[in-house]
Design a protein around this motif. Structure first.
Motif, PDB file in Angstrom:
ATOM      1  N   GLY A   1       2.942   5.052  -7.868  1.00  0.00           N
ATOM      2  CA  GLY A   1       2.225   6.255  -7.476  1.00  0.00           C
ATOM      3  C   GLY A   1       3.112   7.399  -7.020  1.00  0.00           C
ATOM      4  N   VAL A   2       4.433   7.198  -6.977  1.00  0.00           N
ATOM      5  CA  VAL A   2       5.352   8.261  -6.552  1.00  0.00           C
ATOM      6  C   VAL A   2       6.403   8.458  -7.633  1.00  0.00           C
ATOM      7  CG1 VAL A   2       6.993   9.038  -4.810  1.00  0.00           C
ATOM      8  CG2 VAL A   2       5.008   7.673  -4.130  1.00  0.00           C
ATOM      9  N   GLU A   3       6.448   9.647  -8.191  1.00  0.00           N
ATOM     10  CA  GLU A   3       7.406   9.938  -9.254  1.00  0.00           C
ATOM     11  C   GLU A   3       8.775  10.315  -8.657  1.00  0.00           C
ATOM     12  OE1 GLU A   3       5.859  12.989 -11.748  1.00  0.00           O
ATOM     13  OE2 GLU A   3       4.224  11.751 -12.534  1.00  0.00           O
ATOM     14  N   VAL A   4       9.807  10.114  -9.445  1.00  0.00           N
ATOM     15  CA  VAL A   4      11.151  10.515  -9.030  1.00  0.00           C
ATOM     16  C   VAL A   4      11.184  12.026  -8.812  1.00  0.00           C
ATOM     17  CG1 VAL A   4      13.555  10.713  -9.757  1.00  0.00           C
ATOM     18  CG2 VAL A   4      12.278   8.597 -10.213  1.00  0.00           C
TER      19      VAL A   4
ATOM     20  N   ILE B   1      12.676   6.450  -1.796  1.00  0.00           N
ATOM     21  CA  ILE B   1      11.450   6.443  -2.603  1.00  0.00           C
ATOM     22  C   ILE B   1      11.498   7.525  -3.677  1.00  0.00           C
ATOM     23  CG2 ILE B   1       8.969   6.937  -2.542  1.00  0.00           C
ATOM     24  CD1 ILE B   1       8.895   5.508   0.195  1.00  0.00           C
ATOM     25  N   TYR B   2      11.845   8.749  -3.287  1.00  0.00           N
ATOM     26  CA  TYR B   2      11.862   9.853  -4.251  1.00  0.00           C
ATOM     27  C   TYR B   2      13.060   9.769  -5.197  1.00  0.00           C
ATOM     28  CZ  TYR B   2       8.035  12.093  -1.745  1.00  0.00           C
ATOM     29  OH  TYR B   2       6.809  12.366  -1.191  1.00  0.00           O
ATOM     30  N   SER B   3      14.104   9.066  -4.784  1.00  0.00           N
ATOM     31  CA  SER B   3      15.260   8.892  -5.661  1.00  0.00           C
ATOM     32  C   SER B   3      14.976   7.897  -6.776  1.00  0.00           C
ATOM     33  CB  SER B   3      16.466   8.415  -4.840  1.00  0.00           C
ATOM     34  OG  SER B   3      17.577   8.176  -5.668  1.00  0.00           O
TER      35      SER B   3
ATOM     36  N   ASP C   1       0.864  -1.181   0.000  1.00  0.00           N
ATOM     37  CA  ASP C   1       0.000   0.000   0.000  1.00  0.00           C
ATOM     38  C   ASP C   1       0.903   1.234   0.000  1.00  0.00           C
ATOM     39  OD1 ASP C   1      -1.860   1.987   0.379  1.00  0.00           O
ATOM     40  OD2 ASP C   1      -2.985   0.912   1.928  1.00  0.00           O
ATOM     41  N   SER C   2       1.422   1.578  -1.180  1.00  0.00           N
ATOM     42  CA  SER C   2       2.442   2.622  -1.289  1.00  0.00           C
ATOM     43  C   SER C   2       1.936   3.982  -0.835  1.00  0.00           C
ATOM     44  CB  SER C   2       2.943   2.712  -2.735  1.00  0.00           C
ATOM     45  OG  SER C   2       3.557   1.515  -3.133  1.00  0.00           O
ATOM     46  N   ALA C   3       0.702   4.328  -1.202  1.00  0.00           N
ATOM     47  CA  ALA C   3       0.174   5.658  -0.879  1.00  0.00           C
ATOM     48  C   ALA C   3       0.114   5.870   0.635  1.00  0.00           C
ATOM     49  CB  ALA C   3      -1.206   5.838  -1.500  1.00  0.00           C
TER      50      ALA C   3
END
Length: 208
Positions: free
Chosen positions: A103-106, A96-98, A70-72
């Motif tokens: 559902g999460v873009e770089v 995660i952000y790297s 459940d990434s969000a």
């Protein structure tokens, strides 16, 4: 290292091995409470910590969301934990952000911000990755400083990067020698018989 489901204390692999040798794993080696075995009991303990506003409890809950894919909800809970200063949450958000995830873009700026926040709180691996991201955008002096600090805290990968920069004439001999001394001093300070044995066991398990 791993965290205990009863009190959420973090124990290194060496401490866990020492506890096993002494037959102490029927209860928590840290708080001595019986070890919960059912997932529901573990989650209930974590939820109590979340309700109490505990950032480590929030981190543990986020990790459980991660396990459930459940990434969000995981990112949302990591963000709450990081906002309260939990360095491990900052580190995970940096990863995660790297790399990006479902559902999460770089986002390079968010990644470096979280890695640096974790590094400022003493997270050595975050310091290393902050150096990598700095190198990626050409900030070589910044990258070197991150790796010098990480090497002095005992991270071999950081020492290797300092050596590479020295070989490219981007770091001085004095800087490399200082990093080398710092690495060996830190490694000696962190070494213990149980920790070394646990590391060897983990390495053998990974090979198999």
């Amino acid at each position: 290292s791993s965290w205990q489901p009863c009190c959420l204390a973090i124990l290194c692999d060496g401490c866990i091995l020492a506890a096993k040798k002494r037959g102490m794993m029927s209860c928590c080696p840290f708080c001595r409470a019986p070890m919960p075995k059912e997932v529901e009991a573990i989650v209930a303990t974590i939820e109590k910590r979340v309700d109490a506003g505990d950032p480590w409890g929030m981190y543990a809950r986020a990790a459980e969301y991660d396990r459930q894919k459940d990434s969000a909800r995981a990112v949302e809970m990591y963000e709450r934990s990081a906002a309260l200063g939990e360095k491990r949450a900052h580190y995970i958000l940096g990863c995660i952000y790297s790399d990006g995830t479902d559902g999460v873009e770089v986002d390079h700026d968010k990644a470096i911000s979280h890695f640096e926040a974790a590094a400022m709180e003493g997270h050595v691996q975050a310091r290393f990755y902050a150096g990598q991201l700095a190198e990626d955008v050409g900030l070589l002096d910044t990258a070197l400083q991150h790796w010098l600090i990480a090497a002095s805290l005992g991270l071999k990968e950081a020492l290797d990067e300092v050596k590479k920069m020295f070989m490219r004439n981007l770091a001085t001999k004095a800087e490399y020698e200082k990093a080398l001394r710092g690495y060996h001093d830190a490694a000696k300070e962190m070494s213990s018989r149980d920790r070394d044995e646990a590391a060897k066991r983990n390495e053998a398990t990974e090979k198999n």
